[in-house]
Design a protein around this motif. Structure first.
Motif, PDB file in Angstrom:
ATOM      1  N   PHE A 141     -29.890 -11.960  -8.327  1.00 13.72           N
ATOM      2  CA  PHE A 141     -28.550 -12.402  -8.734  1.00 13.72           C
ATOM      3  C   PHE A 141     -28.703 -13.694  -9.528  1.00 13.72           C
ATOM      4  O   PHE A 141     -29.022 -14.725  -8.955  1.00 13.72           O
ATOM      5  N   VAL A 142     -28.494 -13.625 -10.830  1.00 13.98           N
ATOM      6  CA  VAL A 142     -28.700 -14.823 -11.632  1.00 13.98           C
ATOM      7  C   VAL A 142     -27.559 -15.816 -11.419  1.00 13.98           C
ATOM      8  O   VAL A 142     -27.772 -17.021 -11.328  1.00 13.98           O
ATOM      9  N   THR A 143     -26.351 -15.301 -11.338  1.00 14.93           N
ATOM     10  CA  THR A 143     -25.190 -16.168 -11.100  1.00 14.93           C
ATOM     11  C   THR A 143     -24.052 -15.320 -10.541  1.00 14.93           C
ATOM     12  O   THR A 143     -24.012 -14.106 -10.774  1.00 14.93           O
ATOM     13  N   ASN A 144     -23.115 -15.956  -9.832  1.00 18.14           N
ATOM     14  CA  ASN A 144     -21.937 -15.195  -9.395  1.00 18.14           C
ATOM     15  C   ASN A 144     -20.791 -15.328 -10.401  1.00 18.14           C
ATOM     16  O   ASN A 144     -19.751 -14.697 -10.255  1.00 18.14           O
ATOM     17  N   HIS A 145     -20.981 -16.157 -11.422  1.00 17.43           N
ATOM     18  CA  HIS A 145     -19.917 -16.357 -12.417  1.00 17.43           C
ATOM     19  C   HIS A 145     -19.886 -15.196 -13.413  1.00 17.43           C
ATOM     20  O   HIS A 145     -20.894 -14.540 -13.636  1.00 17.43           O
ATOM     21  N   CYS A 174     -12.845  -8.226 -13.693  1.00 16.61           N
ATOM     22  CA  CYS A 174     -12.446  -6.829 -13.503  1.00 16.61           C
ATOM     23  C   CYS A 174     -11.616  -6.636 -12.238  1.00 16.61           C
ATOM     24  O   CYS A 174     -11.945  -7.182 -11.178  1.00 16.61           O
ATOM     25  N   VAL A 175     -10.581  -5.819 -12.380  1.00 14.89           N
ATOM     26  CA  VAL A 175      -9.651  -5.639 -11.266  1.00 14.89           C
ATOM     27  C   VAL A 175     -10.329  -4.996 -10.057  1.00 14.89           C
ATOM     28  O   VAL A 175      -9.910  -5.220  -8.930  1.00 14.89           O
ATOM     29  N   MET A 176     -11.401  -4.203 -10.310  1.00 15.21           N
ATOM     30  CA  MET A 176     -12.024  -3.520  -9.166  1.00 15.21           C
ATOM     31  C   MET A 176     -13.390  -4.126  -8.830  1.00 15.21           C
ATOM     32  O   MET A 176     -14.224  -3.471  -8.202  1.00 15.21           O
ATOM     33  N   CYS A 177     -13.625  -5.387  -9.208  1.00 18.58           N
ATOM     34  CA  CYS A 177     -14.909  -6.032  -8.911  1.00 18.58           C
ATOM     35  C   CYS A 177     -15.094  -6.148  -7.393  1.00 18.58           C
ATOM     36  O   CYS A 177     -14.188  -6.584  -6.689  1.00 18.58           O
ATOM     37  N   PRO A 178     -16.269  -5.769  -6.878  1.00 13.35           N
ATOM     38  CA  PRO A 178     -16.490  -5.907  -5.427  1.00 13.35           C
ATOM     39  C   PRO A 178     -16.708  -7.353  -4.975  1.00 13.35           C
ATOM     40  O   PRO A 178     -16.766  -7.624  -3.780  1.00 13.35           O
ATOM     41  N   LEU A 179     -16.853  -8.272  -5.944  1.00 12.53           N
ATOM     42  CA  LEU A 179     -16.852  -9.698  -5.563  1.00 12.53           C
ATOM     43  C   LEU A 179     -15.421 -10.213  -5.702  1.00 12.53           C
ATOM     44  O   LEU A 179     -14.700  -9.791  -6.611  1.00 12.53           O
ATOM     45  N   SER A 180     -15.023 -11.131  -4.862  1.00 11.74           N
ATOM     46  CA  SER A 180     -13.664 -11.687  -4.988  1.00 11.74           C
ATOM     47  C   SER A 180     -13.657 -12.741  -6.094  1.00 11.74           C
ATOM     48  O   SER A 180     -14.700 -13.290  -6.450  1.00 11.74           O
ATOM     49  N   GLU A 181     -12.454 -13.036  -6.595  1.00  8.56           N
ATOM     50  CA  GLU A 181     -12.334 -14.072  -7.624  1.00  8.56           C
ATOM     51  C   GLU A 181     -12.849 -15.407  -7.094  1.00  8.56           C
ATOM     52  O   GLU A 181     -13.496 -16.170  -7.809  1.00  8.56           O
ATOM     53  N   VAL A 191     -15.230 -15.992  -4.909  1.00  9.22           N
ATOM     54  CA  VAL A 191     -16.698 -16.017  -4.939  1.00  9.22           C
ATOM     55  C   VAL A 191     -17.192 -16.189  -6.374  1.00  9.22           C
ATOM     56  O   VAL A 191     -18.118 -16.956  -6.645  1.00  9.22           O
ATOM     57  N   ARG A 192     -16.529 -15.502  -7.323  1.00 10.86           N
ATOM     58  CA  ARG A 192     -16.992 -15.573  -8.712  1.00 10.86           C
ATOM     59  C   ARG A 192     -16.762 -16.951  -9.331  1.00 10.86           C
ATOM     60  O   ARG A 192     -17.345 -17.277 -10.349  1.00 10.86           O
ATOM     61  N   ARG A 193     -15.889 -17.749  -8.719  1.00 14.85           N
ATOM     62  CA  ARG A 193     -15.635 -19.069  -9.303  1.00 14.85           C
ATOM     63  C   ARG A 193     -16.323 -20.193  -8.534  1.00 14.85           C
ATOM     64  O   ARG A 193     -16.286 -21.340  -8.939  1.00 14.85           O
ATOM     65  N   GLN A 194     -16.962 -19.841  -7.407  1.00 18.93           N
ATOM     66  CA  GLN A 194     -17.598 -20.863  -6.576  1.00 18.93           C
ATOM     67  C   GLN A 194     -18.674 -21.639  -7.329  1.00 18.93           C
ATOM     68  O   GLN A 194     -19.458 -21.047  -8.076  1.00 18.93           O
ATOM     69  N   PRO A 247     -25.126 -11.745 -15.501  1.00 17.88           N
ATOM     70  CA  PRO A 247     -26.407 -12.462 -15.487  1.00 17.88           C
ATOM     71  C   PRO A 247     -26.750 -13.182 -16.795  1.00 17.88           C
ATOM     72  O   PRO A 247     -27.527 -14.136 -16.782  1.00 17.88           O
ATOM     73  N   THR A 248     -26.169 -12.722 -17.923  1.00 21.04           N
ATOM     74  CA  THR A 248     -26.541 -13.348 -19.203  1.00 21.04           C
ATOM     75  C   THR A 248     -25.691 -14.592 -19.498  1.00 21.04           C
ATOM     76  O   THR A 248     -25.870 -15.231 -20.543  1.00 21.04           O
ATOM     77  N   LEU A 249     -24.799 -14.909 -18.589  1.00 26.35           N
ATOM     78  CA  LEU A 249     -23.812 -15.964 -18.872  1.00 26.35           C
ATOM     79  C   LEU A 249     -24.455 -17.324 -19.154  1.00 26.35           C
ATOM     80  O   LEU A 249     -24.112 -17.998 -20.111  1.00 26.35           O
ATOM     81  N   ARG A 250     -25.393 -17.731 -18.292  1.00 23.27           N
ATOM     82  CA  ARG A 250     -26.123 -18.988 -18.537  1.00 23.27           C
ATOM     83  C   ARG A 250     -27.340 -18.604 -19.355  1.00 23.27           C
ATOM     84  O   ARG A 250     -28.400 -18.278 -18.800  1.00 23.27           O
ATOM     85  N   LYS A 251     -27.160 -18.643 -20.672  1.00 17.66           N
ATOM     86  CA  LYS A 251     -28.162 -18.017 -21.543  1.00 17.66           C
ATOM     87  C   LYS A 251     -29.569 -18.571 -21.343  1.00 17.66           C
ATOM     88  O   LYS A 251     -30.544 -17.830 -21.236  1.00 17.66           O
TER      89      LYS A 251
END
Ligand code: SF4
Length: 365
Positions: free
Chosen positions: A89-93, A98-105, A107-110, A140-144
């Motif tokens: 897991f490179v990042t949770n961001h 996506c409306v059906m993402c299995p991660l919660s918003e 967690v994705r913003r932590q 994963p590509t977000l933090r290039k």
């Protein structure tokens, strides 16, 4: 602190773990865990002992597993030598939502203050004969820069492993970035990219990110132009089920050299669980609507698989496509499944989906 079990003798309940050391230092690693019937403790290099909260019972641990001791003393397992497969897991961001993402918003913003340091320790201590590596996120590509450095290291260390990159493909619309990615990409990498629909409004509505369809479409085309192996993933929910056939037709005519297409049932966790009323469709209905899409893809020579579908929701002739795709520790079955003749070969349900949606099953007799 992250460590790899180098000597696991369960009979004597002794577990020796080398902690946080790169491969070359493994032999000099001194820290150990000591497990007795009454206690589990960790002895640090300075000889001091700490109590730990052991989360595993008599099961599964073995030499080669990689464990993390949290600051609260809890131990978790991040790699099981048994499975031979690991998620990086490179990042949770993420740049989509996506409306059906299995991660919660949430967690994705932590904030992930020390996460990258942990991730490097983890990657360094993994054995280099891991069979399969999934690079994932968030996006994963977000933090290039970090992503490219990790990719380069993985390519150098895991020379004989299979690789998959789970990405929404948006950043690969940028040809200059793609060029940098391909320079570091291990041989045989599979790029797994979700395409929610062929209609811009439907796709962007699901990702809640305007312009995401255009970027993902460009990313897929760029990869195919470079001769890369691309898997398209369609996660099926109430939001896109009516467009499956035209999405299949779009794939056939726009990405004919795609490696495969996977049609995927939702995991009802995170955002998907919160929005379950507007998203959920039970599996038999999903399969009924997916069948025409499957036929279109197969008729054009494209490999198709069905992920996360219980066999009793799928017509028997399509069972070979319904692979066991749920990670072992997340798989559950309904009570009625005990009477089912094909339970052994059925992939079952996500624990969260079983619990929340109580899907209907029809045991095969
Ligand atoms: S009844 Fe249960 S085990 Fe049998 S096919 Fe359906 S989900 Fe699978």
């Amino acid at each position: 602190m992250v460590g790899r079990i180098v000597d696991w003798n369960f009979g004597e309940r002794l577990l020796r773990v080398v902690c946080g050391l790169p491969e070359k230092d493994l032999e000099t690693g001194i820290p150990i865990f000591w497990i007795t019937e009454e206690e589990t403790v960790f002895r640090d290099v300075d000889g001091s002992w700490y109590p730990l909260k052991w989360k595993y019972g008599d099961e599964e641990l073995q030499t080669g597993d990689v464990l993390t001791i949290g600051q609260d003393g809890k131990i978790s397992r991040n790699y099981s030598a048994d499975s031979g497969e690991v998620d990086i897991f490179v990042t949770n961001h993420c740049n989509s939502n996506c409306v059906m993402c299995p991660l919660s918003e949430t967690v994705r913003r932590q904030e992930q203050k020390y996460y990258l340091r942990w991730l490097w320790d983890f990657i360094c201590i993994l054995p280099d004969d891991v069979e399969y590596i999934n690079i994932t996120g968030g996006e994963p590509t977000l933090r290039k820069k970090d992503f490219l450095e990790i990719l380069e290291y993985l390519k150098g260390k895991f020379r004989y492993s299979g690789f998959q990159l789970l990405t929404n493909g948006r950043s690969l619309a940028d040809e200059m970035f793609l060029e940098q990615v391909l320079e570091q990409t291990p041989r045989g990498m599979r790029f797994a990219i979700p395409l929610h629909a062929s209609r811009v409004m439907v796709h962007d509505g699901i990702t809640q990110a305007k312009g995401s369809f255009r970027q993902t479409d460009r990313g897929i085309r760029n990869l195919l132009k470079q001769g890369q192996k691309v898997e398209i993933r369609v996660v099926i929910s109430r939001k896109n089920i009516a467009y499956l056939t035209e999405t299949a037709a779009h794939i056939v005519s726009n990405y004919p050299r795609v490696f495969c297409v996977n049609l995927i049932g939702m995991e009802m966790m995170g955002s998907a669980a919160v929005r379950r009323e507007e998203l959920w469709v039970d599996y038999p209905e999903v399969f009924k609507r997916a069948e025409a899409a499957v036929k279109i893809l197969i008729a054009h020579g494209i490999d198709v698989q069905l992920y996360n579908f219980p066999l009793c929701a799928v017509k028997k002739g399509y069972w070979p496509l319904a692979v066991k795709s749920i990670t072992d520790y997340k798989v559950r079955y309904m009570p009625a499944c005990d009477d089912c003749r094909v339970k052994e070969i059925c992939g079952g349900f996500f624990a969260s989906t079983k619990h929340l949606m109580k899907p209907e099953v029809k045991p095969v007799r």
